[in-house]
Design an enzyme around this catalytic site. Structure first.
Site, short mmCIF file in Angstrom:
data_model
loop_
_atom_site.label_atom_id
_atom_site.label_comp_id
_atom_site.label_asym_id
_atom_site.label_seq_id
_atom_site.Cartn_x
_atom_site.Cartn_y
_atom_site.Cartn_z
N TRP A 1 9.68 -4.93 1.35
CA TRP A 1 9.45 -3.50 1.58
C TRP A 1 10.78 -2.74 1.60
CZ3 TRP A 1 10.67 0.24 5.26
CH2 TRP A 1 9.91 1.41 5.22
N GLU B 1 -2.08 4.65 11.84
CA GLU B 1 -1.61 4.87 10.47
C GLU B 1 -2.82 5.01 9.54
OE1 GLU B 1 2.52 2.50 10.04
OE2 GLU B 1 0.80 1.19 9.92
N ARG C 1 2.07 10.65 10.27
CA ARG C 1 2.05 10.26 8.85
C ARG C 1 0.66 10.01 8.28
NH1 ARG C 1 4.60 6.20 11.79
NH2 ARG C 1 3.65 4.13 11.75
N ASP C 2 0.63 9.94 6.95
CA ASP C 2 -0.50 9.49 6.14
C ASP C 2 -1.67 10.48 6.11
OD1 ASP C 2 1.17 7.27 5.99
OD2 ASP C 2 0.09 6.19 7.56
N GLN D 1 2.17 2.16 -2.78
CA GLN D 1 3.50 2.05 -2.21
C GLN D 1 4.22 0.91 -2.92
OE1 GLN D 1 4.47 3.96 1.25
NE2 GLN D 1 3.47 5.08 -0.41
N ASN E 1 2.65 -2.09 -1.16
CA ASN E 1 1.80 -2.05 0.04
C ASN E 1 0.66 -1.07 -0.13
OD1 ASN E 1 4.58 -0.79 0.82
ND2 ASN E 1 3.33 0.07 2.44
N ASP E 2 0.53 -0.06 0.69
CA ASP E 2 -0.71 0.73 0.78
C ASP E 2 -1.19 1.31 -0.57
OD1 ASP E 2 0.53 0.47 3.23
OD2 ASP E 2 0.57 2.60 3.67
N THR F 1 2.74 7.11 2.32
CA THR F 1 1.32 7.13 1.95
C THR F 1 0.67 8.51 1.94
OG1 THR F 1 0.79 4.86 2.31
CG2 THR F 1 -0.90 6.37 2.93
N1 DQQ Z 1 2.92 2.35 4.99
C1 DQQ Z 1 3.57 3.57 4.60
C2 DQQ Z 1 3.34 4.52 5.73
C3 DQQ Z 1 2.16 3.95 6.40
C4 DQQ Z 1 2.41 2.49 6.32
C5 DQQ Z 1 5.02 3.28 4.33
C6 DQQ Z 1 1.20 1.64 6.55
O1 DQQ Z 1 3.12 5.84 5.26
O2 DQQ Z 1 2.02 4.42 7.72
O3 DQQ Z 1 5.16 2.35 3.28
O4 DQQ Z 1 1.36 0.38 5.98
#
Ligand code: DQQ
Length: 642
Positions: free
Chosen positions: A149, A303, A248-249, A141, A124-125, A185
C-alpha cells in the site's frame, strides 16, 4: 457441456474405513453408468478422520504456541495506520517475518483466473463502480509502483459483464495539494440528466482528509478515460470536532425529502463510529447537517460507509434515492478497528436524515457482517440495466508482505455479488455471485445422495480442482437429530478446534484445495448445535489451520458464524474456488466466508476436492454439483487500435 452423475453407492462400500495413515484403497470395478472416478486415482476411499484430528491438533497447538511466544501480530503497526487509514497487510503470526521458500511455480499458481486483479502491484478498495454507455466501470485504490500500500491512485477497468475486464490508464493520480498524499476512496452518483459526479477522499499535502469532486472530461466517451478534478476542491473539510484523519470515503449521493442531494461520510467521535450527512444543490457547496445519520459507541472509526435502500419483498435492486413503503435501508460500515464490514437493516427517516436499526442488538459494528473472513471496504452500486444492486469487496492477502513483494501483486476484488433483502428472515441480506459468473462454467460432475458416515472423507474425482463452482446440499439424518438431547450448545467457529474438532452433529462439508495425502486442506463446513429445548443452531465455518505448509507466512485462523437454516431448509452451500481465493455462500447468501489460501502441495494438478463428515454421531447425505471454471479474459484495453 459434459455432466456426470454418481450415487453414494458408487463412492462408498463395505471397505469404507482405511487403516491409518491415510492411504487410498486400491481401485475397484466401476459400476455401469458410473463416472470414470477411478481413472486418475483410486476410486472408493473413505477414511476415518482420526489422523486428521491428530495432525490438526499438532498444527493447531503449533500455531497457537507461535502466537503466544511472539505476541499477537496485530499489536505491531503496519502500512496505512500512520497515514490515518486501517492496516493494509496481514502481519503474520510470528512477527519474525520469516518467509517460506516459495518456488516460482507455487507463487504463480496463486494468481487467480476469474477474479479481477490488476496486472501487477497493490490494489485495495473498490471505488466509484458505475454503468455507463454499455460498460461497467470499476475504479480501485492502486499503487502503480509496488505490491504494498502507498502512493494511492485510482486504477480503472471496464467490462461488459463484470467478469471479463479491460484495463484502462489510471483515472486519477495524486497530483494536487488536495490529494497529494493519496486519491483515496470515493463513490459515483449518476444524476437524472446523465452527469456523473465522483466524490472521493483526498489526503492533502498536510495529511488532512478532505472530500473532493471530480467529473468526466467527456461524458460521451463510453470509456470515461479522462477525469477533471474540480478547481476549487476540496468541497468538504473535517468539521469542527472531527479529527483531520477521521473523515473519509463519501458515499453515492441520494435525493432527500426537500429535493436536495445528500452524501454520507464516515467519521469518529471519541470511540463512537459515526456517519455525517451533508447536503448540496450544486455539488460544489456542501452543508453539514446537525447531528448524524447514525453512530454506535465503541465501534471506532467507520470507513467506506455504504447507505442504500432494499425492497422488502422485491426481486430487484433499488436506485439509491428510492424510499417509501416496502423499503428498508441498509447501513454498512467498514470497521477501522477490526477490519470487518458490518451491516444492519433499518428505517431511514428522510425528514430528519436519521437512520434507526430494526434491532439495536444487530446494530452496525456489533451485529451482522457481509462476510466472515477476508472482505473489506466494500461498496455497492445500482445497475440500472439489470435493475440490481451489486456489491464489490476488497479481498486482501492472508500472507505476509514479503511474499506479496515476491509475487509482485497483492489483493483481489470479490466476484461481484447481488444484494437482496432476505424475505424469509427479514433480518439478513442475501449476497449471491452475479449470474454472469456462470458463463465460465464448463464441464460439470454431479454426485447424488453420497452417504457420509461419521468420520469419513470421500474424494470427488473431478481432476484438478483449482477453478471450481460448487453447489452442495447436505441432509442430516433426521432420526438421530431428533433423538439427540443436546449437542455443543455453546459452539463458536473461531474458538473451536476447527474441522478436526468432533461434535455429535458436525462438522461436515467440503475439503477444498486439498492434496491426496491431506497434508494440506481447507475445510468449509457446517456444524449443528442442539439445545436442550430442542432448538438448533447451524454454523457455517472455514478452517485455515491446515491450509498450507507455509505455516509462518499465512493466516491459519478458523472463521465463521451462525447462519439461520429455517425449518424447511437443508444446509446448503455454494463455493467458488479460484486458486488462492475461496468464496463460500450458505443458505442462498445469508452468510458468506471469503478466504485466501496458499497451499504448497495442493496446487495445479494436485489440487483435489473431498466431502467429509467429522461428526461422531450422525450420518449426513450430500448431493453436490461441481463445474470446472474457465478463466476470465482480463487484459489491457487495446487503446491504440481503431
Ligand atoms: N482505504 C482508503 C481509505 C479508506 C481505506 C485508502 C479503507 O479512503 O478509508 O486507501 O481500506
Amino acid at each position: 457441456m459434459d455432466t456426470h452423475h454418481a450415487t453414494s453407492h458408487d463412492l462408498l462400500h463395505d471397505e469404507a474405513y482405511a487403516p491409518l495413515p491415510y492411504s487410498p484403497l486400491p481401485d475397484h470395478p466401476v459400476p455401469a453408468g458410473a463416472p470414470a472416478l477411478g481413472q486418475r486415482r483410486p476410486l472408493k476411499v473413505c477414511v476415518t478422520l482420526s489422523l486428521m484430528f491428530l495432525v490438526s491438533l499438532v498444527s493447531f497447538i503449533r500455531v497457537h504456541v507461535t502466537v503466544d511466544n511472539d505476541g499477537p501480530s496485530m499489536e505491531r503497526e503496519g502500512r496505512g495506520v500512520a497515514q490515518g487509514v486501517s492496516e493494509k497487510s496481514f502481519l503474520g503470526f510470528s512477527g519474525r517475518r520469516l518467509s517460506y521458500n516459495w518456488t516460482t511455480a507455487m507463487l504463480a499458481w496463486q494468481r487467480t483466473a476469474f477474479h479481477f486483479q490488476p496486472e501487477k502491484n497493490w490494489m485495495n478498495d473498490p471505488d466509484g463502480p458505475l454503468f455507463h454507455m454499455g460498460w461497467y466501470h470499476l475504479f480501485y485504490q492502486y499503487n502503480p509502483d509496488s505490491a504494498v500500500w502507498g502512493n494511492i491512485t485510482w486504477g480503472h477497468a471496464v467490462s461488459r459483464d463484470m467478469i471479463h475486464w479491460l484495463y484502462l490508464p489510471l483515472a486519477m493520480v495524486p497530483d494536487r495539494w488536495f490529494d497529494l498524499n493519496g486519491v483515496w476512496t470515493g463513490s459515483a452518483t449518476i444524476l437524472p440528466n446523465g452527469q456523473i459526479i465522483m466524490l472521493y477522499t483526498g489526503d492533502t499535502n498536510d495529511s488532512v482528509q478532505v472530500q473532493n469532486l471530480a467529473y468526466p472530461a467527456n461524458l460521451s466517451d463510453p470509456l470515461l478515460l479522462h477525469w477533471i478534478k474540480y478547481e476549487n476542491n476540496p468541497v468538504m473539510v473535517p468539521p469542527a470536532g472531527i479529527g483531520s484523519d477521521d473523515f473519509r470515503d463519501p458515499t453515492t449521493m441520494w435525493v432527500g425529502a426537500d429535493g436536495n442531494w445528500r452524501v454520507a461520510v464516515g467519521s469518529l467521535v471519541n470511540t463512537t463510529g459515526i456517519v455525517l450527512v451533508f447536503q448540496t444543490t450544486n455539488f460544489t457547496d456542501f452543508e453539514l447537517f446537525d447531528g448524524e445519520l447514525h453512530g454506535v459507541p465503541g465501534t471506532g472509526m467507520w470507513e467506506c460507509v455504504d447507505f442504500y435502500p432494499v425492497s422488502i419483498n422485491g426481486v430487484y435492486g433499488l436506485d439509491t434515492s428510492a424510499h417509501g413503503p416496502g423499503i428498508k435501508h441498509v447501513l454498512k460500515a467498514s470497521m477501522d478497528d477490526n477490519r470487518h464490514d458490518y451491516y444492519a437493516l433499518g428505517e431511514y427517516d428522510p425528514m430528519t436524515d436519521t437512520w434507526t436499526p430494526d434491532d439495536p442488538e444487530l446494530d452496525v459494528g456489533i451485529g451482522l457482517r457481509l462476510d466472515y473472513e477476508r472482505y473489506y471496504a466494500s461498496k455497492t452500486f445500482y445497475d440500472q440495466v439489470k435493475k440490481r444492486r451489486i456489491l464489490y469487496g476488497w479481498i486482501s492477502e492472508g500472507d505476509i508482505e514479503s511474499d506479496d513483494l515476491k509475487k509482485g501483486w497483492a489483493s483481489l476484488q470479490s466476484i461481484p455479488r447481488t444484494v437482496l433483502h432476505d424475505n424469509k428472515t427479514g433480518t439478513y441480506l442475501l449476497l449471491w455471485p452475479i449470474e454472469e459468473v456462470e458463463s465460465l462454467r464448463t464441464n460439470s460432475t454431479e454426485f447424488e445422495d453420497v452417504l457420509l458416515e461419521p468420520g469419513s472423507i470421500v474424494p470427488l474425482d473431478i481432476g484438478s480442482a483449482s477453478q471450481l463452482d460448487i453447489v452442495a446440499e447436505f441432509e442430516v439424518d433426521n432420526e438421530t437429530l431428533e433423538a439427540m438431547v443436546e449437542a455443543d450448545v455453546i459452539y463458536n467457529c473461531s474458538t473451536s478446534a476447527g474441522a478436526a474438532g468432533r461434535g455429535a452433529l458436525g462438522p461436515f462439508g467440503l475439503l477444498v484445495l486439498a492434496d491426496d495425502t491431506l497434508s494440506e486442506l481447507t475445510p468449509i463446513y457446517f456444524y449443528i448445535a442442539k439445545d436442550t429445548d430442542g432448538s438448533y443452531k447451524t454454523f457455517f465455518c472455514t478452517d485455515l489451520s491446515r491450509s498450507s505448509l507455509a505455516v509462518d507466512d499465512v493466516d491459519q485462523r478458523i472463521y465463521g458464524s451462525i447462519v439461520p437454516a429455517l425449518d424447511d431448509e437443508k444446509p446448503t452451500m455454494r463455493v467458488l474456488v479460484d486458486h488462492s481465493i475461496v468464496e463460500g455462500f450458505s443458505q442462498g447468501g445469508r452468510s458468506c466466508i471469503t478466504t485466501r489460501v496458499y497451499p504448497t502441495e495442493a496446487i495445479y494438478g494436485a489440487a483435489r476436492l473431498f466431502l467429509f463428515n467429522n461428526a461422531t454421531g450422525v450420518n449426513v447425505t450430500a448431493s453436490i454439483k461441481i463445474w470446472e471454471m474457465a478463466s476470465a479474459d482480463i487484459h489491457p484495453y487495446p487503446l491504440d487500435q481503431p
